[in-house]
Design an enzyme around this catalytic site. Structure first.
Site, PDB file in Angstrom:
ATOM      1  N   HIS A 137       0.819  -1.212   0.000  1.00  0.00           N
ATOM      2  CA  HIS A 137       0.000   0.000   0.000  1.00  0.00           C
ATOM      3  C   HIS A 137       0.857   1.268   0.000  1.00  0.00           C
ATOM      4  O   HIS A 137       0.372   2.338  -0.321  1.00  0.00           O
ATOM      5  CB  HIS A 137      -1.066  -0.021   1.112  1.00  0.00           C
ATOM      6  CG  HIS A 137      -0.586   0.285   2.498  1.00  0.00           C
ATOM      7  ND1 HIS A 137      -0.277  -0.687   3.417  1.00  0.00           N
ATOM      8  CD2 HIS A 137      -0.380   1.457   3.133  1.00  0.00           C
ATOM      9  CE1 HIS A 137       0.082  -0.137   4.552  1.00  0.00           C
ATOM     10  NE2 HIS A 137       0.038   1.177   4.408  1.00  0.00           N
TER      11      HIS A 137
ATOM     12  N   SER B  68       4.076   2.085   8.448  1.00  0.00           N
ATOM     13  CA  SER B  68       3.870   1.090   7.412  1.00  0.00           C
ATOM     14  C   SER B  68       5.155   0.865   6.642  1.00  0.00           C
ATOM     15  O   SER B  68       5.813   1.818   6.242  1.00  0.00           O
ATOM     16  CB  SER B  68       2.785   1.544   6.453  1.00  0.00           C
ATOM     17  OG  SER B  68       1.555   1.177   6.976  1.00  0.00           O
TER      18      SER B  68
ATOM     19  N   ASP C 247       1.182  -7.709   2.184  1.00  0.00           N
ATOM     20  CA  ASP C 247       1.334  -6.264   1.948  1.00  0.00           C
ATOM     21  C   ASP C 247       2.809  -5.843   1.799  1.00  0.00           C
ATOM     22  O   ASP C 247       3.365  -5.192   2.679  1.00  0.00           O
ATOM     23  CB  ASP C 247       0.676  -5.509   3.119  1.00  0.00           C
ATOM     24  CG  ASP C 247       0.362  -4.068   2.760  1.00  0.00           C
ATOM     25  OD1 ASP C 247       0.908  -3.560   1.764  1.00  0.00           O
ATOM     26  OD2 ASP C 247      -0.438  -3.433   3.499  1.00  0.00           O
TER      27      ASP C 247
HETATM   28  N1  ARG Z   1      -4.707   0.390   7.532  1.00  0.00           N
HETATM   29  C1  ARG Z   1      -3.418   0.423   6.903  1.00  0.00           C
HETATM   30  C2  ARG Z   1      -2.829   1.841   7.061  1.00  0.00           C
HETATM   31  O1  ARG Z   1      -3.394   2.661   7.712  1.00  0.00           O
HETATM   32  C3  ARG Z   1      -3.451  -0.030   5.482  1.00  0.00           C
HETATM   33  C4  ARG Z   1      -4.203   0.812   4.524  1.00  0.00           C
HETATM   34  C5  ARG Z   1      -4.223   0.351   3.087  1.00  0.00           C
HETATM   35  N2  ARG Z   1      -5.184  -0.706   2.819  1.00  0.00           N
HETATM   36  C6  ARG Z   1      -6.506  -0.542   2.495  1.00  0.00           C
HETATM   37  N3  ARG Z   1      -7.241  -1.615   2.289  1.00  0.00           N
HETATM   38  N4  ARG Z   1      -7.086   0.610   2.350  1.00  0.00           N
HETATM   39  O2  ARG Z   1      -2.091   2.352   6.281  1.00  0.00           O
HETATM   40  N1  ASP Z   2      -1.364   1.182   8.081  1.00  0.00           N
HETATM   41  C1  ASP Z   2      -0.616   2.245   8.739  1.00  0.00           C
HETATM   42  C2  ASP Z   2       0.396   2.913   7.801  1.00  0.00           C
HETATM   43  O1  ASP Z   2       0.205   2.970   6.621  1.00  0.00           O
HETATM   44  C3  ASP Z   2       0.041   1.749   9.966  1.00  0.00           C
HETATM   45  C4  ASP Z   2      -0.828   1.948  11.165  1.00  0.00           C
HETATM   46  O2  ASP Z   2      -1.590   2.930  11.200  1.00  0.00           O
HETATM   47  O3  ASP Z   2      -0.708   1.161  12.079  1.00  0.00           O
HETATM   48  O4  ASP Z   2       1.353   3.532   8.221  1.00  0.00           O
END
Ligand code: ARG
Ligand code: ASP
Length: 712
Positions: free
Chosen positions: A87, A647, A223
């Site tokens: 991502h 991330s 990921d």
């Molecule tokens: N929750 C993770 C973060 O905050 C991954 C986000 C990307 N994935 C998604 N399905 N939108 O970055």
């Molecule tokens: N998914 C988040 C990021 O992209 C990580 C988190 O918020 O724990 O940095």
């Protein structure tokens, strides 16, 4: 005596507060990690603070980078090979994907250096060193200064410090405030600009589970993505050139193939973006009861519109995929955050610690006054400018403003109009015919909520018009009649733009509607917000210092910057967090195991649901048991305190070997940005062996596996 008693009461309540809110978690400054050494060892760490951060010798910090502007990455070979999340590389992968080469869907692996794909604009930032510059930044600052005077002096000092450090070098520097300006840290970096895409897993692996599984455990998302950093002949940063060579990092991470067990020590080094652990109860209450719910409500509406469009065709599903991903990410996080704050009784806990604190009445007043302005700002972002229609209207407004300003030259005006015209040309030529239905729905629905929940009570100027017809009709009418939905007409006005053309725009329905709202925001609300926020900042500075002093007094410690005490909030600078691999109990009666396996991917398979499609090739690998020397494990969880920006961060074992890539947190623990809880908060890590399995067996890029140093 009286004073003494009051002080004593404050101390007691603060200690309670400290114990309640700072007992666990922490994102530590890497250059002060020696203070955590004992604690790290007691949790199972085998290496020294110096092996993690050292300015004289190669250390783990030299393998960890800021990837782009908001993610982390790490070097895994002496040829600049860099791992991060899928991502985090997503937009680069999308840019390189075409119908003929759909790397996003099918994946991509460069089999040699010349197959790697340049990513103009993408940067990788390498920290050279960091330094406490508090006394230099505060030189000339006195307690009699107003907040504004203080800020001016501080900014001037910072400018000089950065200039003196970087002038005549290829270094980049910035100073960041810690503890609301009780401490200042200088960061000196090299920014590498030639970064190339090396591996993208197919979406069914890299985004497996999609938004449905996002922020959730148990998780099966692969990921990861792989890039390579290039440098000039001297290993220094350079613009993209065919002649550049792979960058040779001072340090790269070895990769461990060993199994990880519950209780094992892990640590994470990376660039966490924002935490707000010092917020007072008033702020937390507003987030929990007003701000997050308003955001969630508005985004639910937008997501509903996008999602039903996506169901119409595969083309539309793709068209809105990345919008939906980013809108849904915050939407889901805030829901978890509200639940978590309530579950922890966060407001009450904070309040307990605030009893008898003489600053609280000032906080209360300020938050009370600021609420309306903050909400207005929230609605501007999440509703007023949510549709392309209003975004374009705002650009039109600024052209009108410039046209009415006689100090602006005709040339500047024409350039502005030309820019807007070419922007709109692209917009109309793209898929306007089908997109306008979606966009108008977003506009009408978010505006209706905006009106009912906020504007009705706060904008008198809307009342007259809205008394005359149902609100939805009113907004639909604005959409229909605006010149922005008549491409021919607006093109005519903007082409060969003359100053007086603005007269053809000011009566436009959209311009008439947005102008007073935007005007109030820009000319009045923003200024009030700045004023209040400055006052809050200075209160928080005093309050935070106070907590730290109490903490020091209580623990017989001296230093202001309390590593291994109270960590400074995350601010997108390099930090270290550590903890142990650990299962958790999301609810009474349920325990979530600390890892997932490929079996779970097969369990989740739903051939007709996009997020849960499993590639045949992955099934072949799994069912033929073609897994050695890797593992069938996909992801694991631990108690590391992480946040957005972490991330892609390397998750390392007790010896500093790479065991995974951090990519998310569990839903039950997303309140950790405000209040961490060791029983509920987990970071989610991709097991590095699943990443290698995909590179090796699925994408068959042995060339890359050969570059790595594996520890068995
Ligand atoms: N929750 C993770 C973060 O905050 C991954 C986000 C990307 N994935 C998604 N399905 N939108 O970055
Ligand atoms: N998914 C988040 C990021 O992209 C990580 C988190 O918020 O724990 O940095």
């Amino acid at each position: 005596m009286k004073k003494y008693i009051l002080f004593f009461v404050i101390v007691i309540s603060n200690i309670l507060f400290l114990n309640n809110t700072f007992a666990q978690g922490g994102m530590w400054l890497p250059n002060q990690l020696d203070r955590n050494q004992k604690d790290m060892m007691s949790k199972g760490c085998h290496i020294s603070a110096k092996q993690i951060y050292d300015e004289q010798n190669a250390s783990i910090k030299d393998a960890v980078v800021l990837f782009g502007r908001g993610c982390t990455g790490e070097f895994v070979s002496n040829q600049g090979l860099l791992f991060t999340n899928h991502h985090c590389g997503y937009s680069e992968i999308v840019k390189h994907s075409t119908v003929d080469h759909d790397y996003l869907t099918n994946g991509f692996a460069a089999m040699s250096l010349d197959e790697e794909l340049p990513c103009p604009g993408l940067t990788v930032t390498l920290l050279q060193y960091m330094k406490d510059v508090t006394s230099d930044v505060l030189s000339g600052v006195s307690s009699s200064m107003t907040e504004k005077e203080r800020q001016m002096k501080v900014n001037e000092n910072i400018k000089n410090i950065v200039e003196n450090t970087t002038k005549g070098t290829n270094l980049d520097g910035y100073v960041k405030a810690l503890y609301y300006g009780n401490q200042y840290m200088l960061y000196v970096n090299k920014i590498y600009k030639d970064v190339r895409l090396v591996v993208a897993p197919p979406s069914n692996i890299g985004k497996f589970g999609g938004d449905t599984d996002n922020w959730m455990w148990p998780r099966h998302t692969g990921d990861f993505s792989v890039f390579r950093v290039y440098a000039d002949a001297n290993n220094e940063p350079a613009e993209y050139s065919k002649n550049n060579k792979p960058y040779q990092p001072k340090k790269f991470l070895k990769i461990s193939l060993k199994d990880k067990n519950e209780g094992d020590f892990t640590f994470v080094m990376g660039y966490p973006g924002t935490t707000q652990q010092f917020l007072t109860s008033y702020a937390v209450e507003d987030i929990q009861n007003i701000e997050d719910p308003a955001r969630i409500k508005l985004r639910t509406e937008r997501l509903n519109v996008y999602k039903s469009a996506q169901e119409e065709s595969p083309a539309k599903r793709l068209r809105y995929a990345s919008d939906v991903a980013s809108i849904a990410n915050g939407w889901k996080k805030w829901q978890g955050e509200v639940k978590g704050l309530k579950f922890l009784n966060a407001v009450e806990k904070k309040r307990q610690g605030e009893l008898n604190n003489p600053l609280m009445s000032q906080f209360y007043e300020l938050y009370n006054d600021n609420r309306k302005y903050k909400l207005e700002q929230l609605y501007i972002g999440e509703a007023v400018l949510a549709s392309d229609f209003m975004y374009n209207t705002r650009r039109l407004l600024s052209l009108i403003d410039l046209s009415m300003d006689n100090t602006v030259t005709d040339i500047v005006l024409k350039t502005e109009a030309d820019n807007l015209l070419s922007w709109l040309d692209k917009y109309y030529n793209n898929d306007f015919a089908s997109h306008r239905g979606v966009d108008s729905m977003i506009f009408v629905r978010t505006m209706t909520i905006f009106y009912n929940d906020f504007a009705k009570d706060n904008y008198n100027f809307l009342h007259d018009k809205l008394n005359k017809m149902p609100i939805e009709d009113y907004f639909a009418d604005i959409y229909k009649t605006s010149v922005l939905n008549n491409p021919e007409k607006i093109r005519k006005v903007l082409k060969d733009y003359k100053r007086k053309n603005y007269k053809k725009l000011i009566d436009d329905s959209a311009v008439e509607f947005l102008s007073p709202i935007w005007g109030q925001y820009v000319n009045s609300t923003r200024e009030k917000l700045t004023q209040n926020n400055n006052k809050l900042d200075s209160l928080y500075r005093i309050n935070t210092k106070h907590y730290i002093d109490e903490y020091n007094r209580h623990n017989n410690t001296k230093d202001m910057s309390m590593n291994n005490g109270i960590f400074p909030d995350a601010n997108l600078t390099m930090r270290v967090t550590y903890g142990n691999i650990a299962s958790f109990k999301p609810k009474d009666g349920i325990t979530y195991r600390h890892y997932t396996t490929i079996a779970g991917i097969m369990e989740k398979e739903e051939p007709n649901i996009y997020d849960y499609v499993v590639e045949q090739k992955l099934k072949d690998i799994y069912y033929n048991n073609d897994i050695a020397p890797y593992s069938d494990r996909v992801a694991f969880i631990a108690t590391n305190h992480t946040t957005g920006g972490n991330s892609g961060s390397p998750v390392m074992d007790a010896d500093g070997n790479l065991i995974g890539l951090n990519f998310d947190r569990n839903w039950e623990g997303t309140m950790s940005d405000i209040l961490y809880d060791k029983d509920l908060c987990r970071n989610i890590t991709l097991d590095i062996r699943y990443c290698l399995l995909i590179i090796d067996k699925y994408l068959e890029a042995k060339n890359l596996i050969n570059e790595l140093e594996l520890v068995k």
